[in-house]
Design a protein around this motif. Structure first.
Motif, PDB file in Angstrom:
ATOM      1  N   VAL A   1       0.818  -1.204   0.000  1.00 20.69           N
ATOM      2  CA  VAL A   1       0.000   0.000   0.000  1.00 20.69           C
ATOM      3  C   VAL A   1       0.861   1.266   0.000  1.00 20.69           C
ATOM      4  N   HIS A   2       2.083   1.164   0.539  1.00 15.00           N
ATOM      5  CA  HIS A   2       2.946   2.350   0.543  1.00 15.00           C
ATOM      6  C   HIS A   2       3.534   2.593  -0.834  1.00 15.00           C
ATOM      7  N   LYS A   3       3.746   1.484  -1.544  1.00 16.01           N
ATOM      8  CA  LYS A   3       4.449   1.562  -2.817  1.00 16.01           C
ATOM      9  C   LYS A   3       3.463   1.841  -3.954  1.00 16.01           C
ATOM     10  N   SER A   4       2.428   1.045  -4.034  1.00 13.41           N
ATOM     11  CA  SER A   4       1.422   1.218  -5.085  1.00 13.41           C
ATOM     12  C   SER A   4       0.031   1.085  -4.475  1.00 13.41           C
ATOM     13  N   PRO A   5      -0.467   2.168  -3.888  1.00  9.62           N
ATOM     14  CA  PRO A   5      -1.762   2.089  -3.212  1.00  9.62           C
ATOM     15  C   PRO A   5      -2.884   1.602  -4.130  1.00  9.62           C
ATOM     16  N   GLY A   6      -2.800   1.956  -5.403  1.00  9.65           N
ATOM     17  CA  GLY A   6      -3.843   1.532  -6.341  1.00  9.65           C
ATOM     18  C   GLY A   6      -3.932   0.021  -6.417  1.00  9.65           C
ATOM     19  N   TYR A   7      -2.780  -0.630  -6.619  1.00 10.88           N
ATOM     20  CA  TYR A   7      -2.767  -2.088  -6.686  1.00 10.88           C
ATOM     21  C   TYR A   7      -3.276  -2.686  -5.381  1.00 10.88           C
ATOM     22  N   ALA A   8      -2.823  -2.095  -4.263  1.00 13.50           N
ATOM     23  CA  ALA A   8      -3.200  -2.671  -2.973  1.00 13.50           C
ATOM     24  C   ALA A   8      -4.708  -2.600  -2.773  1.00 13.50           C
ATOM     25  N   PHE A   9      -5.308  -1.446  -3.119  1.00 18.17           N
ATOM     26  CA  PHE A   9      -6.751  -1.331  -2.901  1.00 18.17           C
ATOM     27  C   PHE A   9      -7.533  -2.219  -3.863  1.00 18.17           C
ATOM     28  N   LEU A  10      -7.038  -2.342  -5.101  1.00 25.41           N
ATOM     29  CA  LEU A  10      -7.711  -3.255  -6.034  1.00 25.41           C
ATOM     30  C   LEU A  10      -7.631  -4.690  -5.526  1.00 25.41           C
TER      31      LEU A  10
ATOM     32  N   ARG B   1       0.045   7.613   8.223  1.00 22.79           N
ATOM     33  CA  ARG B   1      -1.004   7.202   7.296  1.00 22.79           C
ATOM     34  C   ARG B   1      -2.346   7.839   7.670  1.00 22.79           C
ATOM     35  N   VAL B   2      -2.283   9.152   7.831  1.00 23.53           N
ATOM     36  CA  VAL B   2      -3.417   9.912   8.327  1.00 23.53           C
ATOM     37  C   VAL B   2      -4.619   9.810   7.398  1.00 23.53           C
ATOM     38  N   LYS B   3      -4.341   9.957   6.100  1.00 21.27           N
ATOM     39  CA  LYS B   3      -5.427   9.963   5.131  1.00 21.27           C
ATOM     40  C   LYS B   3      -6.238   8.671   5.176  1.00 21.27           C
ATOM     41  N   GLU B   4      -5.512   7.537   5.188  1.00 20.72           N
ATOM     42  CA  GLU B   4      -6.221   6.261   5.216  1.00 20.72           C
ATOM     43  C   GLU B   4      -7.039   6.118   6.488  1.00 20.72           C
ATOM     44  N   PHE B   5      -6.465   6.594   7.605  1.00 22.30           N
ATOM     45  CA  PHE B   5      -7.167   6.461   8.883  1.00 22.30           C
ATOM     46  C   PHE B   5      -8.536   7.125   8.813  1.00 22.30           C
ATOM     47  N   TYR B   6      -8.551   8.366   8.350  1.00 23.98           N
ATOM     48  CA  TYR B   6      -9.833   9.078   8.333  1.00 23.98           C
ATOM     49  C   TYR B   6     -10.763   8.510   7.274  1.00 23.98           C
ATOM     50  N   ALA B   7     -10.190   8.026   6.178  1.00 24.02           N
ATOM     51  CA  ALA B   7     -11.043   7.406   5.161  1.00 24.02           C
ATOM     52  C   ALA B   7     -11.749   6.185   5.748  1.00 24.02           C
ATOM     53  N   PHE B   8     -10.987   5.351   6.444  1.00 25.55           N
ATOM     54  CA  PHE B   8     -11.598   4.158   7.048  1.00 25.55           C
ATOM     55  C   PHE B   8     -12.616   4.543   8.111  1.00 25.55           C
ATOM     56  N   LEU B   9     -12.322   5.623   8.853  1.00 28.23           N
ATOM     57  CA  LEU B   9     -13.250   6.051   9.899  1.00 28.23           C
ATOM     58  C   LEU B   9     -14.605   6.432   9.290  1.00 28.23           C
ATOM     59  N   LEU B  10     -14.556   7.122   8.154  1.00 31.83           N
ATOM     60  CA  LEU B  10     -15.817   7.536   7.525  1.00 31.83           C
ATOM     61  C   LEU B  10     -16.534   6.350   6.890  1.00 31.83           C
ATOM     62  N   LEU B  11     -15.773   5.406   6.349  1.00 28.35           N
ATOM     63  CA  LEU B  11     -16.394   4.199   5.807  1.00 28.35           C
ATOM     64  C   LEU B  11     -17.086   3.434   6.935  1.00 28.35           C
ATOM     65  N   LEU B  12     -16.423   3.417   8.080  1.00 23.85           N
ATOM     66  CA  LEU B  12     -17.005   2.769   9.251  1.00 23.85           C
ATOM     67  C   LEU B  12     -18.315   3.444   9.628  1.00 23.85           C
ATOM     68  N   GLU B  13     -18.319   4.767   9.575  1.00 22.40           N
ATOM     69  CA  GLU B  13     -19.543   5.495   9.916  1.00 22.40           C
ATOM     70  C   GLU B  13     -20.672   5.084   8.977  1.00 22.40           C
TER      71      GLU B  13
END
Lengths: 489, 512
Positions: free
Chosen positions: A375-384, B107-119
């Motif tokens: 996810v740090h390297k290629s977030p797109g691949y990781a999320f897919l 990884r602040v952005k992901e944290f808040y994204a997951f928090l809102l998805l949780l909501e």
């Protein structure tokens, strides 16, 4: 039968002709037009063109069926049948072939084996798949099966310099030939019983014989061995992890998706057709096979450290799930098989695509550890990959859940409560190993900093698979009604 | 009606929006998450204006087809119970954003994204009136919580996250099987239609059938509540989760289980609910006392609060299975109270952790000297949690005990022990951490609340007092909703089928 090749015959055969023509033409063009290795990637577009033409031919057939309001077109005196079922599967095959063609050049280039033959083999294998979905005659079906299988034997061993690839090809070839032997033996018994190679005629003959006839049992068992081998169901699954691991990852994707889908089409034709009268015999047999596949697949996957092997075992368990739809056997069950196969093709190819993207010059990128911190390297691949894994595990709102839902529904409708409970509980087991990959991608620290591979084809293929996996999960309506109209009755 | 859909659409939109925020700008993620969650809270507050509290049925409904062939509908609505749970969720999400401001640095952005998805998942669970939709949201809420614990948690976070996920999944897949079974009988996943079928006798469940279905639902919810002996995932998840994760987990996620019990188990399977009530109540009382006793001996503050949750949620289950109006009202009110006061406790423990970087009680002592405000706030929260009259928990516990006493006096006697024990462990915790001589380390690390922390804390304190003295704001609508469920249990009115009957799946008929 005054005429040997009528216009109806032609109309039905056009997709296969196109696939075969383009397949052979690719082999020719490879050294006539593109002698330079780096030019070979243009062949991809040629393949895509061939697939688009084939798609056009299929669309004409689909259109003809719906305009004329008929269920099927039969050709060559009953050896080929174009019905909703055949078309449904053929659309899936086309999509799978297109995706594989799109991603192959980059992967094989990295692996140092980018030969033009692969594109010919993809198209010819697809041609074999066409006959598996549309064939209604033992000979046609068998030729289709062998055409597909032969192409795959070569493709699995495509990495000539890689010992694993060679080993996988030999193993797959030997076991595949062995299972084909069983299948042909079963076919010969069927022919002996009925005096015909046409599925409809065989069905009538078996109906009048009764289910408990020892010859019928013999035919059933041998045919089942051949078919179950192809879908890699337990206990005929041994080849799958080795072949999946050794084959180039793009071929693995094709093997797991295309070959399995085609084999399921074949299996459905046989079990819903000539073997339908002996349902009481094969239903418990398949139930045992399905439960064993889910058990072995799910539990063996837990301990795998190679992602391709892990996905191979998961595909064994998915074969078990799909079989459950056939065991239920009502319309919902058959619809479930169709939907599940459709969904399975996209999600499993997607997962293998991400694995393929991790292949670099010196790196196989197939181990669970190679995924660490993706996810740090290629977030797109990781999320897919997360979406594909959630879908494989059957968590809503992804496509995999819709597939599983139909299977569960059909089991409950037909009163197979024990199977339904077993199947649902294995969802929880499957979560565990799919989430080992998720954990590696999202939680483990990044170890391998070399960027993942990327190419236009890969991006396109991932976009299609990812989009379909989400779309079928969130808005399944059109796909469900398509499957509803493609039932085999 | 549009507002309720906005409550679902906005978190989804905010989740997608946050994914677009550049990774290199953590500040943007924080501010946009805060803004989004505040907007969602404002929208949900507006629900109150449209909601008629005296009506116990579902309101603000939307009912449109989602999938036609197996008839699955996007059917959402709220009644007097779920409305408050939605508000609890939307209220706590901005709080969770605020308390993670400093705590979450990576990884602040992901944290808040997951928090809102949780909501999104949590609100969805409380408003879904179609069983299939309910299941979808139920699962949607799992994945982000897995990541919140697994990525931003403490040392044993992976173990805790996997355990949390597997426990919940194992329960919920059986619930899915039971839902499909119901669908096969009724031809619909729609809650209102199912209820109408059951009440009118068009669909009849045999005793064995009903009790198996009840168990499939019950186990899924009991794991989530969690009821002893299904509780072992909870201390692990709480201890390992980041502060915001603990707050949402304790305050809202556990309520999914309680909500499910009241919404589905009781009205769908009234006979089985009554039949199984004795041992469930026994487990609830065991949970109350066991949770309290185990909390008392914990050396870890978060574990202590986690076990106190086991104890407090025992009250909820006791109230639900007393089948009395008072007991049910108390149970729902206790769900909200626990959300506020235990959420606040986790938040305050989180503040202390941020300063001292330890959750061990022995690392503290005398904190009141360097941080008097933190100490007072902690005191108020503890008093609220242990059930001091005029603060919120008292009302809930009192109602539950009264309801339990109406059903069976012995139950109330044993449950009341839990109230006494909760005073012991909370006050003892306070004594060991805040009172006494402050060590040099405590003095150097501990400082008082900063404005951002006040912003998250003050609303919680206000609510504790408000819910303690002005319970009439909440109880009438809760009571009206519960009265319906009790009516149904006595085979009374047809639940809410005032809207036009949607078409049932025709394929069920064909399938047979």
């Amino acid at each position: 039968m005054s005429q040997y090749y009528t216009s109806v015959d032609h109309f039905v055969l056009v997709p296969a002709i196109l696939l075969a023509l383009f397949g052979c033409a690719v082999l020719l063009f490879d050294f006539l037009l593109f002698p330079e290795p780096r030019q070979r990637k243009y062949l991809v577009w040629f393949v895509a063109l061939g697939l688009v033409f084939t798609g056009g031919a299929l669309w004409r057939q689909q259109h003809f069926l719906s305009v004329q309001k008929i269920d099927s077109i039969t050709a060559f005196g009953g050896t080929l049948t174009i019905d909703g079922f055949a078309l449904f599967f053929n659309w899936i095959f086309l999509a799978a072939s297109l995706i594989v063609a799109l991603i192959s050049y980059k992967y094989l280039e990295t692996a140092g084996e980018h030969q033009g033959e692969i594109y010919g083999l993809i198209l010819l294998a697809n041609c074999g798949m066409f006959f598996l979905a549309a064939g209604t005659d033992l000979i046609t079906l068998f030729i289709g099966l062998e055409l597909m299988a032969l192409c795959f034997y070569v493709m699995v061993g495509f990495l000539r310099g890689d010992r694993r690839s060679n080993e996988a090809a030999v193993k797959y070839l030997l076991l595949g030939a062995f299972s084909s032997g069983f299948l042909v033996y079963g076919f010969s018994v069927l022919y002996g019983l009925s005096g015909s190679t046409k599925l409809a005629a065989i069905r009538m003959a078996l109906e009048s014989r009764g289910a408990s006839d020892p010859l019928v049992i013999l035919a059933l068992v041998t045919v089942s061995v051949g078919l179950l081998f192809k879908i890699s169901a337990v206990p005929f699954h041994m080849w799958a992890p080795d072949a999946y691991e050794g084959a180039p990852t793009t071929v693995t994707a094709y093997l797991a998706a295309g070959s399995k889908a085609a084999s399921f089409a074949f299996l459905m034709r046989m079990f819903m057709g000539p073997l339908a009268p002996s349902r009481e015999l094969w239903e418990p047999l398949l139930a045992v096979v399905a439960v064993a596949s889910m058990t072995v697949g799910n539990f063996a996957a837990i301990t795998q450290s190679n992602v391709k092997r892990l996905l191979a075992y998961s595909s064994i368990s998915h074969a078990g799930y799909i079989l459950l739809g056939l065991i239920a056997g009502n319309d919902t069950g058959v619809q479930g098989v169709l939907v599940y196969v459709l969904v399975y093709v996209f999600m499993t190819m997607g997962a293998f695509l991400v694995v393929a993207a991790l292949r670099r010059k010196e790196m196989l990128g197939e181990d669970l550890e190679d995924m660490a911190g993706l996810v740090h390297k290629s977030p797109g691949y990781a999320f897919l990959m997360l979406i594909f894994l959630l879908s494989l595990a059957g968590i809503p709102p992804t496509a995999g859940f819709i597939g599983k839902y139909f299977i569960f529904l059909s089991l409950i409708q037909t009163g197979h409560y024990v199977l339904a409970v077993i199947a649902t509980l294995y969802v929880a087991v499957a979560i565990y190993y799919y989430f080992r990959i998720v954990r590696s991608m999202f939680i483990s620290p990044l170890t391998d900093r070399a960027p993942a591979a990327t190419s236009l084809g890969l991006k396109l293929a991932l976009a299609v698979t990812g989009l379909m996996t989400l779309l079928i999960g969130i808005y399944p309506e059109p796909f469900l009604s398509l499957a509803q109209n493609s039932l085999l009755r | 009606m549009i507002l309720l859909n906005l409550c679902l659409a906005l978190p989804a939109a905010a989740f997608l929006l946050l994914l677009l925020v550049p990774r290199s700008r953590p500040g943007w993620s924080r501010w946009s998450a805060l803004a989004a969650s505040l907007v969602i809270f404002a929208v949900s507050l507006a629900l109150l204006a449209e909601f008629d509290g005296s009506n116990g049925g579902f309101q603000l409904e939307t009912n449109i087809p989602w999938i036609s062939a197996p008839s699955i509908r996007y059917h959402v609505g709220v009644d007097g119970m779920s409305l408050w749970l939605v508000l609890l969720t939307t209220f706590l999400t901005p709080v969770a954003v605020l308390i993670s401001w400093r705590h979450i640095a990576a990884r602040v952005k992901e944290f808040y994204a997951f928090l809102l998805l949780l909501e999104l998942g949590l609100i969805g669970v409380f408003v879904a009136l179609d069983l299939f939709l309910f299941y979808v949201f139920w699962e949607v809420s799992l994945v982000p919580m897995y990541f919140l614990i697994g990525i931003w948690g403490h040392e044993r976070r992976i173990y805790a996250a996997v355990k949390f996920f597997l426990y919940t999944m194992a329960g919920s897949v059986l619930m899915l099987a039971a839902m499909i079974y119901l669908y096969n009988l009724a031809g619909t996943f729609d809650y209102g239609l199912l209820m109408a079928d059951l009440v009118s006798g068009r669909m009849q469940l045999g005793a064995r059938q009903e009790s198996l279905l009840f168990l499939a639902f019950f186990v899924a919810f009991a794991i989530k509540v969690p009821l002893v002996p299904f509780h072992t995932w909870l201390p692990d998840a709480h201890v390992e989760a980041p502060t915001a994760g603990s707050v949402i987990l304790a305050s809202v996620m556990l309520k999914m289980g309680c909500y499910g019990l009241i919404r589905f188990c009781l009205p769908l399977f009234p006979t089985a609910s009554r039949g199984n009530a004795p041992w469930i109540v026994l487990l609830a009382i065991v949970g109350i006392i066991y949770g309290a006793l185990v909390a008392m001996v914990q050396p870890n503050m978060k574990k202590l609060v986690a076990y106190s949750s086991v104890s407090h949620l025992g009250f909820v289950v006791l109230g639900v299975f007393s089948f009395t109006q008072l007991g049910l009202d108390g149970a729902v009110y206790q769900m909200l109270n626990h959300g506020i006061s235990t959420g606040a406790l986790f938040m305050l423990v989180g503040y202390m952790y941020e300063r001292r970087h330890s959750l061990e009680i022995s690392a503290y002592g005398g904190v009141a000297t360097p941080a008097p405000m933190l100490a007072s706030v902690f005191m108020i929260t503890s008093l609220a949690s242990l059930g001091l009259p005029s603060l919120n928990n008292f009302v809930g516990e009192f109602l539950v005990l009264q309801g339990a006493a109406q059903a069976n006096f012995t139950w109330a006697v044993f449950a009341a022990i839990g109230v006494i024990l909760s005073a012991c462990y909370l006050l003892w915790l306070y004594q060991r951490t805040f009172l006494g001589e402050a060590s040099d380390e405590v003095k150097s690390h501990m400082f008082d609340l900063v404005p951002r922390e006040w912003a998250a804390t003050l609303p919680m304190i206000v609510l504790m007092v408000w819910m303690g003295v002005a319970a009439q704001t909440f109880l009438p609508s809760i009571g009206a909703a519960n009265a319906r469920i009790l009516d149904r249990m006595q085979q009374g009115v047809v639940m809410d089928v005032k809207n036009t009957m949607p078409a049932r799946g025709t394929e069920v008929a064909r399938a047979r």
